[in-house]
Structure formats: C-alpha cells, structure tokens
Design a protein around this motif. Structure first.
Motif, PDB file in Angstrom:
ATOM      1  N   ALA A   1      -3.740  -9.131 -23.488  1.00 57.26           N
ATOM      2  CA  ALA A   1      -4.399 -10.053 -23.283  1.00 57.26           C
ATOM      3  C   ALA A   1      -5.912 -10.081 -23.852  1.00 57.26           C
ATOM      4  N   PHE A   2      -6.337  -8.785 -23.777  1.00 60.73           N
ATOM      5  CA  PHE A   2      -7.666  -8.311 -24.567  1.00 60.73           C
ATOM      6  C   PHE A   2      -7.566  -8.285 -26.032  1.00 60.73           C
ATOM      7  N   TYR A   3      -6.303  -7.424 -26.412  1.00 61.56           N
ATOM      8  CA  TYR A   3      -5.966  -7.252 -27.923  1.00 61.56           C
ATOM      9  C   TYR A   3      -5.982  -8.602 -28.525  1.00 61.56           C
ATOM     10  N   ASN A   4      -5.363  -9.519 -28.107  1.00 64.12           N
ATOM     11  CA  ASN A   4      -5.247 -10.674 -28.670  1.00 64.12           C
ATOM     12  C   ASN A   4      -6.679 -11.348 -29.041  1.00 64.12           C
ATOM     13  N   LEU A   5      -7.631 -11.036 -28.519  1.00 63.33           N
ATOM     14  CA  LEU A   5      -8.881 -11.613 -28.563  1.00 63.33           C
ATOM     15  C   LEU A   5      -9.662 -11.265 -29.628  1.00 63.33           C
ATOM     16  N   LEU A   6      -9.157 -10.069 -30.234  1.00 60.56           N
ATOM     17  CA  LEU A   6      -9.837  -9.190 -31.112  1.00 60.56           C
ATOM     18  C   LEU A   6      -9.978  -9.872 -32.576  1.00 60.56           C
ATOM     19  N   LYS A   7     -10.862 -10.114 -33.082  1.00 55.10           N
ATOM     20  CA  LYS A   7     -11.119 -10.541 -34.401  1.00 55.10           C
ATOM     21  C   LYS A   7     -10.486  -9.830 -35.397  1.00 55.10           C
ATOM     22  N   ASP A   8     -10.620  -8.447 -35.441  1.00 57.95           N
ATOM     23  CA  ASP A   8      -9.904  -7.545 -36.286  1.00 57.95           C
ATOM     24  C   ASP A   8      -8.992  -6.551 -35.569  1.00 57.95           C
ATOM     25  N   GLN A   9      -7.671  -7.034 -35.402  1.00 58.55           N
ATOM     26  CA  GLN A   9      -6.636  -6.377 -34.909  1.00 58.55           C
ATOM     27  C   GLN A   9      -6.521  -4.846 -35.214  1.00 58.55           C
ATOM     28  N   ASP A  10      -6.760  -4.654 -36.214  1.00 62.09           N
ATOM     29  CA  ASP A  10      -6.969  -3.374 -36.781  1.00 62.09           C
ATOM     30  C   ASP A  10      -7.818  -2.307 -36.373  1.00 62.09           C
ATOM     31  N   LYS A  11      -8.707  -2.933 -35.779  1.00 56.48           N
ATOM     32  CA  LYS A  11      -9.832  -1.947 -34.981  1.00 56.48           C
ATOM     33  C   LYS A  11     -10.107  -2.390 -33.634  1.00 56.48           C
ATOM     34  N   PRO A  12      -8.891  -2.314 -32.906  1.00 55.15           N
ATOM     35  CA  PRO A  12      -8.903  -2.327 -31.393  1.00 55.15           C
ATOM     36  C   PRO A  12      -9.818  -1.647 -30.571  1.00 55.15           C
ATOM     37  N   VAL A  13     -10.454  -2.189 -29.586  1.00 53.79           N
ATOM     38  CA  VAL A  13     -11.307  -0.939 -28.822  1.00 53.79           C
ATOM     39  C   VAL A  13     -10.756  -0.932 -27.339  1.00 53.79           C
ATOM     40  N   VAL A  14      -9.533  -1.690 -27.278  1.00 55.20           N
ATOM     41  CA  VAL A  14      -9.013  -1.580 -25.833  1.00 55.20           C
ATOM     42  C   VAL A  14      -8.116  -0.631 -25.578  1.00 55.20           C
ATOM     43  N   VAL A  15      -8.117  -0.238 -24.273  1.00 52.79           N
ATOM     44  CA  VAL A  15      -7.089   1.123 -23.867  1.00 52.79           C
ATOM     45  C   VAL A  15      -6.819   0.734 -22.216  1.00 52.79           C
TER      46      VAL A  15
END
Ligand SMILES: [Zn+2]
Length: 422
Positions: free
Chosen positions: A328-342
C-alpha cells in the motif's frame, strides 16, 4: 463375542504381518519371536526403522523409530493408509479375520484423529534465517522462491483467483516480478497435489539425499506423518500412497496452497519465505518453522533489500506491519526504485531488527501502525540514539488511503518528497 482389544493381540500377529505387508507395500523381516522390522512406509527410511512388537498388554504395536516417532495398532494403520474412520477400520480388520460376532469400540482411536475432525490449522507468521554459512539452505530457498514464482507467472489463467486476490491488494504483475512473488499449488491441485517443489527437484533429490536435506532444513517440505504436530489428522491424510518414491509420498511442500513471498536481507540474500492463504479464514499467514528447522525469523524486515540505499540517502524510513501494508505504501512512492518502506512482519521490533535499523543512522522514523507502549519505547530508544524523530500514523484501516495519513507527515519533513502527487 470378539472385542476391539482381543483381535489385536499377539495371537493375531501372523495375520497382521501379512495384512500390513499388503496394506502398506512393505516386506517385514522376522527379528525374533513376535518381533519384525521393515522399511517405514511413512518416511524416507533407509534402515528398517519400522518395528512390530507385542507390548505388556499382549497387544501388537507398530512403531517407527525414525522420523515418524509414532506408535500405532492395526486399526491406526488402516486409518492412516485408507483414510478411514475408526469404526470403519474396526469393521475392515474384523472382516479380514472372518470375525462376524464383533463388539465395536465406540470411542475414538488414541493414535489417529477422525478424518472429518481435523482441518488444516491456522499458523501465524514466523521467521526463518539460515544458520550462517549454510549456503545449500540459502540456495534451496532461492530455488523454491523461483519455482513458485515461475509457476505463478506462467499460469495466469489457471491460478486466476490468486492473480485477482493480489490485484485487489494492489500487487500487480510488475510488482509480482520485482518481488519474486509466487504460488505453491494446494494439496487439492490435480497436477501437483501440494508437491510442486518436491516434484520439481525430485529428479536430483533421489540421487542426492543431501539436496533433500537442504530443502528440509530450509523448512520447505512438510513431513506428513509427524504425530506431534498441530493438524496431524489433516496432514496424515495427505500422504499419497499412489506415489512410489518415499519422498513425494510422505512429504509435501510446506507452503502448499499459499502465495509465497521471499524475504531477503539487506544484501539481497534470501533468508526465508512467508506464505499467505488466498482466503480470509482463520490465521492467514503461514509460520515457516518447525522443530527440525534450525532457522529463525528474528531479523526479517520485508523490503529492506530494496530500501537500504534510499533509507541511507533520505535518512527516512516508513515502518509498516504487514506485507500488504508494505505494498500500500510502496505504491505511493514516486520513485519505486528508491522505496523507504520496510515491513516488520509483526507488531514489534525484535532486538535483531532494532540492531539493523540502528546501523542506518535514520533521522525520520514514520511508524504506520498502532504500536503499544512497549513497541513505541523500543523505536523511541533507537531514534534517540541517532537524534531522530518518530512520527506515528496509527494503524491503516481496511480501505483507508495511506496517502491521506502520510501526506501531513511528509510535508513536515523538509527535502523529502517521495510521494506521488494525485
Ligand atoms: Zn517412519
């Protein structure tokens, strides 16, 4: 009138041995009077660990001194092999002996649960980390993740409900590929009968017991005749006597019937798998551990392999509870190559995960779930060490958009704008 105990006494041992040989397809060797041995038909036996003996109550017992560690009478063997109820097993044995005047025992077998009383138990999420240096186990986990991933990818029509389930949880084809998500077909699957991994690697396992051992140690196979586990009645009914080789007869895929999510460490080495039922009954996440598996999950952080560089770059982390919260949070990221979710895969930090987080020198901890006081104290102690801040978003309710929760927090962090604009 014959009764339940007296037709399983030592007087019937010869009839029992012959019957058991046909029933189980084994060959008994006479060791001495009232004592026989055979290769155990319920595990991959190599040295006659299946023994027949007469106990102090003059009762003939079958005992496996190998992996099964079980002790059964003739009725139990019939129940195990034929998947009958206790009463039916008594009928079969009495008829075999030609006994017409038989008094049924109306209780239940102390050894084998009745077939309809036992469904697969729910298990909560658990953890696996290979012992350091066990490269074979790591390789086995990688193989397993790839086998399940390929199965899911190449069977979009056949496993349509799985694809639909994942799509509903915001996991599309690209994400499935990127996270190596897979599917282990269930026991009821006609082609695989819960043994997709075993069948896939059996050709070399048969020649190489060591390979089988690595998969076993990785917690990837389930031994079906383990009388000590929860759900024994369910699993022992999955023993498949149509299969000749002892491996695929007595073992099945641990994750049968589950979507499979591989877990990687920060260096992108596989350290475990977690399975999820495609329906919402009972506890849905499958624990990946049993007493034979020398593994622990205490250092699991889902997504850390993808996040480690950007966490260091932005000195920011979004901590979520479950895998689907992660997406759910990963999909919000503008740049999915740089996710900060864990995802912590649970509602607290273990000392092992706390140590990993400390190493990242994080300034902004965004905590996207309801932690109790203990959990909050844990994260605040870590944050205090690096002079960081903790932002609590609260738990993500079903159907709630994480964007609405995250926006005010992100706005408060200067220079951090990973969020897609809508
Ligand atoms: Zn055995």
């Amino acid at each position: 009138m014959e009764t339940y105990p007296n037709i399983k006494s030592a007087a019937a041992i010869d009839a029992m041995i012959h019957y058991a040989e046909t029933l189980l397809g084994v060959r008994f060797t006479s060791v001495r009077k009232n004592r026989y041995s055979a290769l155990c038909p319920f595990h991959a036996d190599t040295q006659d660990r299946f023994m027949v003996y007469v106990n102090k109550d003059d009762e003939v017992r079958f005992h496996c001194f190998g992996a099964c560690k079980g002790d059964w009478d003739i009725y139990d063997l019939i129940m195990l092999r034929k998947k009958y109820r206790f009463r039916k097993a008594q009928q079969v044995w009495a008829e075999h002996l030609g006994v017409t005047d038989y008094e049924y025992n109306d209780g239940s077998s102390p050894g084998i649960p009745e077939p309809d009383e036992s469904s697969e138990p729910g298990e909560s999420v658990g953890f696996v980390e290979p012992k350091k240096g066990d490269e074979k186990v790591v390789a086995a986990m990688e193989d397993a993740a790839n086998v399940y991933h390929d199965l899911l990818l190449s069977n979009e029509d056949r496993f349509k409900p799985i694809w639909e389930y994942l799509a509903r949880r915001s996991v599309g084809k690209e994400t499935i590929g990127k996270f190596n998500i897979g599917y282990a077909p269930p026991y009821s699957d006609e082609q695989y009968s819960g043994r997709a991994l075993i069948d896939g690697c059996l050709p070399h396992v048969e020649k190489d017991a060591e390979a089988f051992d690595a998969f076993s140690k990785g917690g990837l196979f389930r031994f079906l005749n383990d009388a000590t586990v929860k759900g024994y009645g369910y699993y022992c009914r999955q023993i498949d006597f149509r299969r000749k080789d002892p491996f695929s007869r007595n073992y099945a895929d641990y994750f049968a019937g589950r979507m499979v999510f591989p877990i990687y460490d920060a260096d992108a080495h596989p350290i475990g798998l977690v399975g999820r039922c495609p329906d919402d009954r009972g506890v849905r996440w499958l624990k990946h551990q049993n007493r034979e598996v020398p593994l622990s999950s205490r250092s699991w952080l889902y997504g850390v392999d993808k996040a480690v560089r950007s966490i260091r770059q932005y000195r920011t982390i979004i901590l979520v509870e479950g895998i689907f919260d992660y997406f759910a949070f990963y999909n919000l990221l503008k740049d999915q190559d740089k996710p900060v979710v864990v995802s912590t895969l649970g509602s607290y930090l273990t000392p092992e995960t706390a140590t990993i987080l400390k190493g990242f020198d994080i300034e902004h901890y965004i905590v996207a779930y309801d932690w109790d006081e203990l959990g909050r104290n844990g994260i605040e102690r870590i944050a205090a060490k690096s002079g960081g801040w903790v932002y609590y978003l609260g738990g993500l309710a079903e159907g709630q958009a994480p964007y609405d929760m995250l926006k005010p927090v992100v706005d408060a962090i200067s220079g951090f704008s990973l969020i897609r604009s809508y």
